[in-house]
Design an enzyme around this catalytic site. Structure first.
Site, PDB file in Angstrom:
ATOM      1  N   HIS A 218       3.392  -3.430   6.853  1.00  6.36           N
ATOM      2  CA  HIS A 218       2.342  -2.432   6.593  1.00  6.36           C
ATOM      3  C   HIS A 218       2.203  -1.490   7.785  1.00  6.36           C
ATOM      4  CE1 HIS A 218       0.136  -4.404   3.123  1.00  6.36           C
ATOM      5  NE2 HIS A 218       1.028  -5.321   3.467  1.00  6.36           N
TER       6      HIS A 218
ATOM      7  N   GLU B 192       1.446  -5.321  10.815  1.00  7.38           N
ATOM      8  CA  GLU B 192       0.928  -3.951  10.905  1.00  7.38           C
ATOM      9  C   GLU B 192       1.732  -3.221  11.976  1.00  7.38           C
ATOM     10  OE1 GLU B 192      -1.300  -2.636   8.958  1.00  7.38           O
ATOM     11  OE2 GLU B 192      -2.135  -4.415   7.968  1.00  7.38           O
TER      12      GLU B 192
ATOM     13  N   HIS C 224       0.868  -1.183   0.000  1.00  7.75           N
ATOM     14  CA  HIS C 224       0.000   0.000   0.000  1.00  7.75           C
ATOM     15  C   HIS C 224       0.908   1.237   0.000  1.00  7.75           C
ATOM     16  CE1 HIS C 224      -3.005  -2.858   2.029  1.00  7.75           C
ATOM     17  NE2 HIS C 224      -3.360  -2.702   0.766  1.00  7.75           N
TER      18      HIS C 224
ATOM     19  N   GLU D  36       1.935   3.750   3.043  1.00  5.83           N
ATOM     20  CA  GLU D  36       2.405   3.190   4.318  1.00  5.83           C
ATOM     21  C   GLU D  36       3.931   3.291   4.354  1.00  5.83           C
ATOM     22  OE1 GLU D  36      -1.514   0.309   4.429  1.00  5.83           O
ATOM     23  OE2 GLU D  36       0.462  -0.626   4.508  1.00  5.83           O
TER      24      GLU D  36
END
Ligand SMILES: [Zn+2]
Length: 339
Positions: free
Chosen positions: A152, A215, A60, A63
């Site tokens: 991420h 994450e 993404h 990020e």
């Protein structure tokens, strides 16, 4: 190495050479955003903990913390302060989105990592290119256990700011991985309940890799990331790059969750029934309404409390608007560690 790779990756400037020497090995620039690092003893790696490591970021494009983290790792390897003891494939995923500072251009790249992908477009083409790079990389190191950390940051705040998503695939996760992740400051682990098209699931399903979507805090612009909070994660990446045993912490320090349902957006007229700022892992009580959808109707919490992760009402129709999860027992006792 690093500056040439970034020039090619971010500006499209062709490198003068696509390979060269490092203090402890060699680098090969395979494509924009795809860099392989090979230790000096590349074909006969005997570091006992060495994996064939894929570290990916910017799947993404907005990020940025993982991109900075990988930049720190590459700087240390280039300076010789981290000596390579394992082969690394470093990937920055969605380059047009990274340049534009957006999550994606046409479609979410992290749904497209499947062999039978039939859609056309820039992001599907990039997914095919990255799958081929990963296939070729693991094929070069058949004697090393494959590993893939896809890095991420989350769109919103989270009650557990650093957490791992475990893709749904047959390959078991080694118990040591939980201890590595706990040692790297990962606070929660979320087990996916069904196959998906994520990059980490690709490596786990097709290559049996130890693979996670990690994450690491919240989306922020370059220069506005809290890298100090990610120092333990950088230490883990450094240890894996050296082929050495990483720092560990007990797996019981991690809170485990299991996905129960995916909340899918079915229509234009769709909304989530809670505030946009609601953090990931917020718990909702039985009976509470979570979403309204013109074609699917209301979604309510059933008999047990539900924790909501990755809520995003703005997704494409047919895509996931939230994960609904419940606490799960730690994997632990019955899983054997083989590393
Ligand atoms: Zn992401």
């Amino acid at each position: 190495m690093l500056s040439e790779w970034l020039d090619w990756t971010l500006d499209g400037a062709l490198p003068r050479a696509t390979s060269g020497a490092l203090p402890s090995g060699r680098y090969t620039l395979h494509a924009p955003g795809v860099l392989e690092l090979t230790p000096d003893d590349g074909t006969t790696i005997n570091a006992p903990q060495a994996h064939a490591c894929v570290f990916s970021a910017a799947i993404h494009g907005n990020e940025t913390a993982p991109v900075e983290l990988i930049g720190e790792l590459l700087c240390a390897i280039e300076a010789g302060t981290v000596r390579l003891g394992a082969p690394l494939l470093i990937i920055l995923g969605n380059l047009p989105a990274l340049r534009a500072g957006v999550r994606f251009i046409d479609t979410n790249l992290n749904r497209l990592f499947q062999h039978d992908l039939e859609v056309d477009g820039d992001e599907p083409d990039r997914a095919r290119q990255l799958m081929a790079q990963v296939d070729a990389f693991y094929a070069r190191y058949p004697g090393l256990p494959p590993l893939h950390y896809d890095l991420h940051t989350a769109i919103r705040a989270s009650l557990y700011s650093r957490f791992a998503v475990v893709p749904c695939a047959a390959a078991p996760t080694h118990a040591a991985q939980w201890r590595f992740l706990a040692g790297a400051g990962i606070q929660a682990v979320l087990h996916q309940h069904q196959p998906s098209g994520t990059f980490s699931r690709y490596s786990k399903h097709y290559h049996g890799a130890q693979a996670f979507t990690l994450e690491l805090g919240r989306v922020a612009a370059f220069g506005h990331n809290d890298l100090a909070a990610l120092a333990p994660m950088l230490a883990l990446l450094n240890a894996l790059s050296r082929g050495e045993p990483p720092s560990e912490a007990p797996a019981r320090e991690i809170v485990f969750f299991q996905v129960e349902h995916e909340l899918i957006r079915h229509s234009e007229d769709f909304r989530l029934c809670f505030a946009d700022a609601t953090p990931n892992f917020t718990v909702f009580s039985p009976g509470m309404r979570l979403a309204q959808d013109a074609s699917a109707g209301d979604t309510r919490v059933g008999k047990s409390p539900i924790y909501v992760v990755f809520p995003n009402a703005q997704v494409e129709i047919g895509a996931r608007a939230a994960l609904l999860v419940t606490p799960a027992p730690p994997p632990g006792a019955t899983l054997k560690s083989n590393k």
